[in-house]
Enzyme design. Structure first.
Site, PDB file in Angstrom:
ATOM      1  N   LYS A  80       0.848  -1.199   0.000  1.00 33.99           N
ATOM      2  CA  LYS A  80       0.000   0.000   0.000  1.00 33.99           C
ATOM      3  C   LYS A  80       0.893   1.263   0.000  1.00 33.99           C
ATOM      4  O   LYS A  80       0.623   2.207  -0.730  1.00 33.99           O
ATOM      5  CB  LYS A  80      -0.934  -0.007   1.229  1.00 33.99           C
ATOM      6  CG  LYS A  80      -1.900  -1.203   1.206  1.00 33.99           C
ATOM      7  CD  LYS A  80      -2.927  -1.175   2.318  1.00 33.99           C
ATOM      8  CE  LYS A  80      -2.375  -1.435   3.697  1.00 33.99           C
ATOM      9  NZ  LYS A  80      -1.832  -2.798   3.895  1.00 33.99           N
ATOM     10  N   THR A  81       1.947   1.243   0.803  1.00 38.43           N
ATOM     11  CA  THR A  81       2.857   2.397   0.831  1.00 38.43           C
ATOM     12  C   THR A  81       3.608   2.516  -0.493  1.00 38.43           C
ATOM     13  O   THR A  81       3.755   3.614  -1.039  1.00 38.43           O
ATOM     14  CB  THR A  81       3.870   2.255   1.995  1.00 38.43           C
ATOM     15  OG1 THR A  81       3.155   1.941   3.182  1.00 38.43           O
ATOM     16  CG2 THR A  81       4.655   3.525   2.211  1.00 38.43           C
ATOM     17  N   ASP A 125      -1.436   6.169   6.617  1.00 34.61           N
ATOM     18  CA  ASP A 125      -1.433   4.738   6.904  1.00 34.61           C
ATOM     19  C   ASP A 125      -2.356   4.486   8.093  1.00 34.61           C
ATOM     20  O   ASP A 125      -2.581   5.391   8.901  1.00 34.61           O
ATOM     21  CB  ASP A 125       0.014   4.324   7.245  1.00 34.61           C
ATOM     22  CG  ASP A 125       0.248   2.852   7.000  1.00 34.61           C
ATOM     23  OD1 ASP A 125      -0.631   2.196   6.410  1.00 34.61           O
ATOM     24  OD2 ASP A 125       1.311   2.352   7.388  1.00 34.61           O
ATOM     25  N   THR A 174      -5.854  -1.859   7.019  1.00 32.35           N
ATOM     26  CA  THR A 174      -5.952  -3.319   7.058  1.00 32.35           C
ATOM     27  C   THR A 174      -7.378  -3.729   7.429  1.00 32.35           C
ATOM     28  O   THR A 174      -7.713  -4.894   7.354  1.00 32.35           O
ATOM     29  CB  THR A 174      -4.998  -3.877   8.130  1.00 32.35           C
ATOM     30  OG1 THR A 174      -5.210  -3.146   9.344  1.00 32.35           O
ATOM     31  CG2 THR A 174      -3.544  -3.735   7.715  1.00 32.35           C
ATOM     32  N   ARG A 233       6.894  -7.767   1.420  1.00 33.39           N
ATOM     33  CA  ARG A 233       7.717  -7.253   2.524  1.00 33.39           C
ATOM     34  C   ARG A 233       8.417  -8.402   3.250  1.00 33.39           C
ATOM     35  O   ARG A 233       9.579  -8.301   3.632  1.00 33.39           O
ATOM     36  CB  ARG A 233       6.850  -6.466   3.509  1.00 33.39           C
ATOM     37  CG  ARG A 233       7.669  -5.861   4.650  1.00 33.39           C
ATOM     38  CD  ARG A 233       6.779  -5.254   5.704  1.00 33.39           C
ATOM     39  NE  ARG A 233       6.136  -4.054   5.231  1.00 33.39           N
ATOM     40  CZ  ARG A 233       5.069  -3.511   5.792  1.00 33.39           C
ATOM     41  NH1 ARG A 233       4.503  -4.086   6.835  1.00 33.39           N
ATOM     42  NH2 ARG A 233       4.554  -2.409   5.311  1.00 33.39           N
TER      43      ARG A 233
END
Ligand code: ADE
Length: 347
Positions: A80-81, A125, A174, A233
């Site tokens: 997402k980032t 975020d 999330t 990640r």
């Protein structure tokens, strides 16, 4: 408040401010920033979301207008980032990164909003953790590009409207279910990021290995992909551990056996489950005889935060069918019992 935001220019090179304490560890690491693709051309996977975003970006550029506000949903570590960095790059605008829990007061958000330029992007975020008082400043900011200040109280109360530049809000969450309807409805684009396939992760791992100047065999990359919980990640973090292992115990080349041995040391099993994943499953199977059991009871037994189990542990276990969510609670599947070599007591 300066300590809670970070601003990136569109080429990612000019960082101002200090990184938010509340960003995930990997999002703060300069290494991961450089492993991140900076253009959609280098971005692997999430085809539907990427296609939607590319069209929105192209259309906004043709009209010379800012993008609609964007809400990105999905488990941690799926990008997402990264996507928000790419959007800022592709639009040629600055990106300011903050997170819901760091915005404690309305003034924290207003301070950031008033510094945004035309078309700049604000990435929030964990937007589901934004306090209600701050959320109320977001509504007019998103809709009318304005914030309303109230001076004095009671009969002396006066309100002043401050105009903002037309910014773009990218919210990441999330837990989209925890967002209030008025906030959710103010996003023009809503996309969920899904777990990556092993094949996609293998391509990401090979790309990252090339950036890190690490030799990796196809079999080694696939073995690592299969243990990465569908999450780039995780793949990039494990690649670094495996690279260290290859350097110290082998000749520097990452092979299958190197991946297997290094990840045993990390407590990662052949399905990519961590110690916490296994403890979670073991609690349901051995302590609650397979379930159904409520998440609060599991969290209490494990002495873990419920949010960690719901956000980090469960999504992948649900995805691979090791745990099932029923109206009466969580149940472990037969596959979970087989994987952990545990039997249920006969009921
Ligand atoms: N690194 C992290 N996520 C990635 C992605 N989706 N594509 C390429 N490299 C990545």
């Amino acid at each position: 408040m300066d300590s809670d935001i970070i601003t990136f220019s569109s080429d990612n090179s000019d960082k101002k401010g200090v990184v938010s304490e509340h960003l995930a560890q990997e999002d703060r690491s300069p290494d991961i920033v450089s492993l991140r693709p900076t253009r959609f051309d280098d971005y692997i996977g999430q085809k539907d979301a990427v296609d939607t975003l590319k069209i929105a970006i192209q259309a906004a550029k043709l009209r010379n207008e800012p993008l609609d506000h964007i809400l990105l949903h999905g488990p941690p570590g799926l990008g997402k980032t990264t996507v928000s960095h790419i959007i800022a790059n592709e639009m040629g605008r600055e990106l300011t990164v903050t997170s819901g829990p760091t915005l404690e007061k309305g003034g924290d958000l207003v301070g950031i909003l008033t510094h945004l330029g035309e078309g700049d992007i604000l990435f929030v975020d964990e937007i589901h953790r934004i306090p209600k008082v701050v959320e109320e400043f977001l509504y007019p900011a998103m809709e009318d590009f304005a914030v309303d200040f109230v001076f004095d109280k009671g009969i002396h109360a006066r309100s002043h409207r401050f105009r903002l530049k037309q910014f773009v809000l990218i919210g990441a969450t999330t837990r989209v279910g925890l967002l209030s309807a008025p906030l959710r409805d103010r996003f023009g684009i809503f996309r969920t990021l899904d777990f990556y396939s092993d094949e996609q992760l293998m391509v990401i791992i090979k790309r990252s290995a090339a950036i890190l100047s690490t030799r990796i065999s196809d079999e080694g990359a696939m073995a690592l992909a299969r243990r990465s919980r569908g999450t780039p990640r995780v793949a990039n973090r494990l690649l670094k551990r495996v690279r260290d292992y290859a350097q110290v115990k082998y000749d520097g080349q990452v092979s299958i056996s190197c991946v297997e041995e290094a990840l045993v040391l990390e407590g990662i099993d052949n399905l990519g489950l961590t110690r916490l994943d296994r403890s979670y499953l073991k609690t349901i199977i051995s302590f609650y005889n397979g379930g159904p059991v409520g998440i609060e009871a599991i969290a209490a037994t494990l002495q873990e935060e419920t949010d960690t189990l719901v956000d980090v542990v469960e999504p992948y276990l649900l995805k691979i069918g090791l745990v099932l969510r029923t109206s009466s609670g969580r149940r472990a599947s037969e596959a979970a019992c087989r994987h952990l070599k545990l039997d249920l007591k006969s009921k």
